[in-house]
Design a protein around this motif. Structure first.
Motif: not given
Length: 315
Positions: A218, A222, A229
């Motif tokens: 995940s 991102r 991030s």
């Protein structure tokens, strides 16, 4: 007899979050070419410098360096699982020789490792069990961390030992370059995660391992969308680092602090100390000539991805 070196970035994300097919084909071609050069060299012994990601080494006892007398890979992220063939008597002799030179080196008769060790053996040799291996762990995530100088001295000592053997020695390094995936930290861990970092993660339940892998996947997705991030990749610094290795300027890294490396390249960039140790080991054969340099920032793998071969100039 002789030596050959290959440094290769690893990633647990291959097959989960991949770059465009053209990039994937490019990386596959680079690895296939390296595999061919290694096959031509026909190694009789592998020295593998690699990190761990809280799959085999934990804060119950966290050495800066450890040489396996026996070793097995856990098979995380679909990497190969199984025993890695370690010549125990040779490993014991190597550990003694390194410590006789004043380098503090832990040993393990039940070393457990993850994709950081398994991937280069699979990709470059075709399996975990193709050639006897001296597996050398270098702590790259768990503070306090060893610095560049200690990694260089470790590599030099191991290189001097294997140089005396009548063998064709393949020196491998696995890791980096700039990257900072979501690896937990003891200082900010929840109570449950703290227990895992203190050793409870060595036999991680299957559901927790799946959750851990899902978090990394995940985070990579991102990062592809927003490269702030996580700590951004740093291609400029990565290429400067590779050039230092090619030019034999390892000692110039001695004064770089761990904090400075984390700031410029991310907290998991400390894995590049495996590259420094590998080139330091190769220095036992004298000056080297590098070849087949490759580098590309690959956000899908949260990695400045590099590949580099080298051999003695007088080979």
């Amino acid at each position: 007899m002789s030596a050959y070196l290959h440094c290769l970035s690893h990633t647990p994300l291959v097959g989960y979050v991949d770059p465009a097919p053209a990039v994937l084909d490019e990386v596959d071609s680079v690895i296939a070419a390296a595999r061919g050069r290694i096959a031509d060299f026909d190694p009789q012994l592998v020295v593998l410098f690699a990190p761990d990601h809280y799959n085999g080494f934990f804060y119950d006892t966290m050495p800066p360096f450890c040489l396996g007398m026996a070793c097995s890979a856990i098979g995380d992220f679909h990497s190969l699982a199984g025993e890695i063939p370690v010549p125990a008597e040779l490993a014991e002799a190597c550990a003694s020789a390194v410590m006789d030179e004043g380098i503090d080196l832990a040993v393990s008769y039940c070393m457990q490792v993850d994709h950081g060790f398994a991937q280069p053996l699979e990709l470059l040799l075709g399996g975990l069990d193709k050639v006897p291996v001296l597996p050398v762990f270098i702590n790259g995530v768990a503070v306090p961390l060893p610095g560049f100088r200690r990694a260089r001295l470790l590599g030099e000592a191991i290189g001097r030992f294997v140089r005396r053997l009548d063998k064709r020695v393949l020196i491998l390094a696995s890791g980096g370059i700039s990257h900072q995936p979501p690896v937990p930290e003891l200082a900010t861990a929840t109570d449950h995660m703290r227990q895992r970092l203190l050793g409870g993660g060595k036999q991680l339940p299957a559901d927790e391992r799946q959750q851990r892998q899902a978090r990394t996947i995940s985070a990579a997705r991102r990062f592809v969308e927003d490269q702030h991030s996580l700590h951004p990749l740093n291609p400029e610094w990565d290429n400067q680092f590779i050039t230092l290795l090619e030019q034999g300027r390892l000692a110039e890294l001695d004064t770089m602090s761990n904090a400075a490396l984390s700031a410029v390249a991310g907290k998991s960039a400390h894995e590049i100390k495996t590259w420094v140790a590998a080139f330091a080991a190769l220095s036992a054969w004298g000056p080297w000539q590098s070849e087949a340099r490759y580098y590309r920032p690959i956000p899908e793998w949260i990695a400045g991805f590099g590949s580099l071969s080298a051999g003695p100039k007088n080979r």
